[in-house]
Design a protein around this motif. Structure first.
Motif, mmCIF file in Angstrom:
data_model
loop_
_atom_site.group_PDB
_atom_site.id
_atom_site.type_symbol
_atom_site.label_atom_id
_atom_site.label_comp_id
_atom_site.label_asym_id
_atom_site.label_seq_id
_atom_site.Cartn_x
_atom_site.Cartn_y
_atom_site.Cartn_z
ATOM 1 N N LEU A 138 15.809 1.274 36.284
ATOM 2 C CA LEU A 138 14.206 1.794 37.217
ATOM 3 C C LEU A 138 14.949 3.143 36.653
ATOM 4 C CD1 LEU A 138 13.926 0.359 40.186
ATOM 5 C CD2 LEU A 138 13.385 -0.244 37.694
ATOM 6 N N GLY A 139 14.097 3.553 36.065
ATOM 7 C CA GLY A 139 13.688 5.065 36.377
ATOM 8 C C GLY A 139 13.504 5.742 34.395
ATOM 9 N N LEU A 140 12.551 7.141 35.024
ATOM 10 C CA LEU A 140 11.799 7.023 33.115
ATOM 11 C C LEU A 140 13.003 7.886 32.483
ATOM 12 C CD1 LEU A 140 9.040 8.753 32.058
ATOM 13 C CD2 LEU A 140 9.450 10.887 32.781
ATOM 14 N N LYS A 141 14.229 8.535 32.830
ATOM 15 C CA LYS A 141 14.877 8.812 31.219
ATOM 16 C C LYS A 141 15.840 7.511 31.054
ATOM 17 C CE LYS A 141 19.145 10.844 30.780
ATOM 18 N NZ LYS A 141 20.692 11.915 31.771
ATOM 19 N N LYS A 195 10.917 7.197 42.358
ATOM 20 C CA LYS A 195 10.924 7.887 42.316
ATOM 21 C C LYS A 195 10.327 8.997 41.485
ATOM 22 C CE LYS A 195 16.762 8.030 43.417
ATOM 23 N NZ LYS A 195 17.694 8.122 43.266
ATOM 24 N N LYS A 196 9.720 8.386 40.457
ATOM 25 C CA LYS A 196 8.755 9.514 39.704
ATOM 26 C C LYS A 196 7.435 8.793 39.553
ATOM 27 C CE LYS A 196 12.163 12.657 38.595
ATOM 28 N NZ LYS A 196 11.897 13.993 38.757
ATOM 29 N N ARG A 197 6.927 8.428 40.480
ATOM 30 C CA ARG A 197 5.717 7.384 40.065
ATOM 31 C C ARG A 197 4.954 8.687 39.931
ATOM 32 N NH1 ARG A 197 6.921 3.662 45.246
ATOM 33 N NH2 ARG A 197 7.310 2.122 44.355
ATOM 34 N N GLY A 198 4.594 9.577 40.914
ATOM 35 C CA GLY A 198 3.424 10.680 40.616
ATOM 36 C C GLY A 198 3.792 10.938 39.111
ATOM 37 N N LEU A 199 4.545 11.373 38.405
ATOM 38 C CA LEU A 199 4.718 11.692 37.123
ATOM 39 C C LEU A 199 4.409 10.877 36.311
ATOM 40 C CD1 LEU A 199 6.406 14.010 34.803
ATOM 41 C CD2 LEU A 199 8.419 12.889 35.339
ATOM 42 N N ALA A 200 4.339 9.805 36.373
ATOM 43 C CA ALA A 200 4.460 8.614 35.430
ATOM 44 C C ALA A 200 3.166 8.685 35.369
ATOM 45 C CB ALA A 200 4.835 7.314 35.948
ATOM 46 N N MET A 201 2.161 8.609 36.756
ATOM 47 C CA MET A 201 1.152 8.630 36.775
ATOM 48 C C MET A 201 0.209 9.787 36.083
ATOM 49 S SD MET A 201 -0.031 5.292 37.578
ATOM 50 C CE MET A 201 1.504 5.182 36.712
ATOM 51 N N GLY A 202 0.737 10.288 36.643
ATOM 52 C CA GLY A 202 0.550 12.357 35.447
ATOM 53 C C GLY A 202 0.202 11.728 34.437
ATOM 54 N N LEU A 203 1.489 11.205 33.323
ATOM 55 C CA LEU A 203 1.254 11.212 32.143
ATOM 56 C C LEU A 203 0.008 10.045 31.693
ATOM 57 C CD1 LEU A 203 5.666 11.911 31.630
ATOM 58 C CD2 LEU A 203 3.351 13.237 30.997
ATOM 59 N N ASN A 204 0.441 8.759 32.450
ATOM 60 C CA ASN A 204 -0.035 7.774 31.817
ATOM 61 C C ASN A 204 -1.823 8.178 31.731
ATOM 62 O OD1 ASN A 204 -0.703 5.270 31.375
ATOM 63 N ND2 ASN A 204 -1.924 4.931 33.343
ATOM 64 N N GLU A 205 -2.520 8.721 32.663
ATOM 65 C CA GLU A 205 -3.220 9.440 33.019
ATOM 66 C C GLU A 205 -3.603 11.176 32.070
ATOM 67 O OE1 GLU A 205 -5.972 6.895 35.004
ATOM 68 O OE2 GLU A 205 -4.365 6.429 34.138
ATOM 69 N N ALA A 206 -3.364 11.460 32.024
ATOM 70 C CA ALA A 206 -2.752 12.704 30.823
ATOM 71 C C ALA A 206 -3.576 12.063 29.237
ATOM 72 C CB ALA A 206 -1.807 12.861 30.293
ATOM 73 N N ALA A 207 -2.790 10.684 29.330
ATOM 74 C CA ALA A 207 -2.889 10.383 27.739
ATOM 75 C C ALA A 207 -4.303 9.671 27.509
ATOM 76 C CB ALA A 207 -2.178 9.375 27.604
ATOM 77 N N GLY A 208 -4.577 8.735 28.987
ATOM 78 C CA GLY A 208 -5.938 8.004 28.955
ATOM 79 C C GLY A 208 -7.244 9.157 28.922
ATOM 80 N N TYR A 209 -6.797 10.277 29.618
ATOM 81 C CA TYR A 209 -7.927 10.480 29.452
ATOM 82 C C TYR A 209 -8.646 12.181 29.074
ATOM 83 C CZ TYR A 209 -9.897 8.011 34.104
ATOM 84 O OH TYR A 209 -10.411 7.130 34.369
ATOM 85 N N GLY A 210 -7.077 12.281 28.139
ATOM 86 C CA GLY A 210 -6.971 12.748 27.409
ATOM 87 C C GLY A 210 -7.606 12.288 26.438
ATOM 88 N N ALA A 211 -7.477 11.446 25.568
ATOM 89 C CA ALA A 211 -7.781 10.954 25.069
ATOM 90 C C ALA A 211 -9.766 10.341 25.387
ATOM 91 C CB ALA A 211 -7.609 9.599 24.681
ATOM 92 N N VAL A 212 -10.124 10.408 26.409
ATOM 93 C CA VAL A 212 -10.950 10.062 26.669
ATOM 94 C C VAL A 212 -11.968 11.187 25.966
ATOM 95 C CG1 VAL A 212 -13.188 9.772 28.508
ATOM 96 C CG2 VAL A 212 -10.765 8.560 28.852
#
Length: 415
Positions: free
Chosen positions: A5-8, A134-151
């Protein structure tokens, strides 16, 4: 291959999922600027409720698809559900570009709702699986940034194409590329993440955290727990609904409101782009911030900032284009604050054994907000005018923030 588990540890798959979510978000961006104007200008629809019906169809179908997406993911694996989402979405850009009547636009949005409910849900779940707690907030931030940036970017591009080449079919050519590229990536390079979720579940069981439930409940139990029995999950679910009520209202109202105020198509494209663009990329900051300071402060103040955005637009402090841009920036900032915090708050409160289903229930209530916002806007606009739809949304948003303030307790174990 050893599962960690982990982003890295999982950055390659995480990055590929971000890319896929860019394509998923772009499919929603296809509709933000152009489709309401297709209804009023090409099909000559005079009723606001009828024009907004495509948003209602999208929101209701996406909400119910979210509800079952977690169950489907547990039964058929995340990857298979992701691929199914892209397959359902394949006809959408063709129907939007060449559909001969408004009913075909509605059909396209039914398919788009199913596609988004499956594909976006899986990118959320798969990223949460990979990074661990440990990094759920960061993960969701990156996920939604990608999706809604594309929107936002796609909304801007479709506004530009519509102003130069007409409302149809040129703006929807982008969607053909999105669907084909998303399907190919999902089949060839995305790996399933169920083993990561199983590993986290085993780790949680070993910790014997107080209050954890170590059973695999059915969907009805999870629906009740997420909707009203758990105080935190109730507060989060109602905030998600009202947040997307704002989006559903603005999706239908803003193009018509600002065109009527004399703003050109490119200007409307910018107004429609700024909201999801700020919303998306702001989450690169607010996602990690939710891990650092907690979920509740971002949710409460994010709802209040969104309410302020409605005030700026509704009271017309500036010329129409300026009011639209400033109000949309505030709506984007407020939404960026709440979005990753809401998803992370659900993940905090739900055990890994039923987290995917709980996220599905939360996203059911959140995306019912699209339909609620469009329906509210259509009814209010028919009786009192488009601007009153903005006023009502602002009042409801402020009250939702108050509910979170008094009902929610911080539930992030790291804090």
């Amino acid at each position: 291959m050893e599962i960690k588990l982990g982003l890295k540890e999982n950055w390659q798959q995480f990055t590929l999922l971000v890319l896929v979510n860019i394509l998923v978000g772009g499919m929603v961006g296809l509709e933000r600027t152009v489709v309401p104007l297709v209804g009023t200008e090409e099909f000559k629809i005079g009723s606001d409720i009828v024009v907004f019906s495509f948003i209602i169809a999208f929101g209701v179908v996406k909400a119910f698809t979210n509800l079952v997406s977690g169950v489907l993911a547990d039964k058929y694996t995340r990857k298979r559900v992701l691929i199914a989402g892209w397959l359902v979405g394949l006809p959408v850009p063709f129907l939007l570009a060449w559909g001969p009547s408004w009913n075909w636009i509605i059909v396209a949005n039914v398919l788009l709702g199913v596609s988004q409910g499956l594909a976006w849900s899986m990118t959320v779940n798969m990223k949460i699986d990979l990074v661990g707690p440990k990094k759920r907030g960061l993960a969701m931030g990156l996920n939604e940034a990608a999706g809604y940036g594309a929107v936002g970017l796609t909304a801007l591009l479709t506004g530009y194409l519509a102003s130069h080449y007409g409302l149809r079919p040129a703006p929807f050519y982008i969607g053909i590329f999105y669907t084909i590229a998303g399907l190919i990536l999902s089949i060839l390079v995305i790996r399933d993440t169920w083993q990561h979720a199983r590993l986290e579940s085993a780790q949680v069981a070993q910790q014997h955290l107080p209050g954890e439930q170590f059973h695999k409940p059915d969907l009805l139990w999870v629906f009740r727990e997420t909707s009203f029995r758990n105080r935190n999950l109730f507060a989060v679910s109602q905030a998600g609904l009202i947040n997307n009520l704002n989006d559903g209202m603005s999706w239908g109202v803003f193009p018509l409101l600002f065109i009527a105020a004399g703003v050109g198509l490119e200007g409307v494209g910018w107004i429609k782009a700024v909201y999801p663009f700020v919303w998306g990329f702001g989450q690169v900051i607010t996602g990690p911030l939710a891990d650092k300071i907690g979920r509740k402060p971002l949710i409460v103040w994010g709802m209040f900032v969104q309410a302020l955005g409605h005030v700026v637009i509704g009271l017309a402090f500036f010329p129409p284009l300026t009011s639209g841009l400033v109000g949309s920036v505030l709506l984007g900032i407020g939404t960026a604050m709440v979005y990753p915090a809401l998803l992370a708050a659900v993940s905090d409160a739900a055990h890994p054994s039923w987290r995917a289903s709980s996220l599905g229930v939360y996203r059911f209530w959140r995306d019912i907000g699209y339909a609620a916002g469009a329906l509210m806007a259509g009814i209010v606009a028919n009786f009192f005018g488009l601007m009153w739809a903005v006023h009502i949304a602002g009042i409801i948003t402020f009250l939702s923030g108050v509910v979170v303030l008094f009902r929610m307790k911080e539930n992030n174990a790291r804090l």
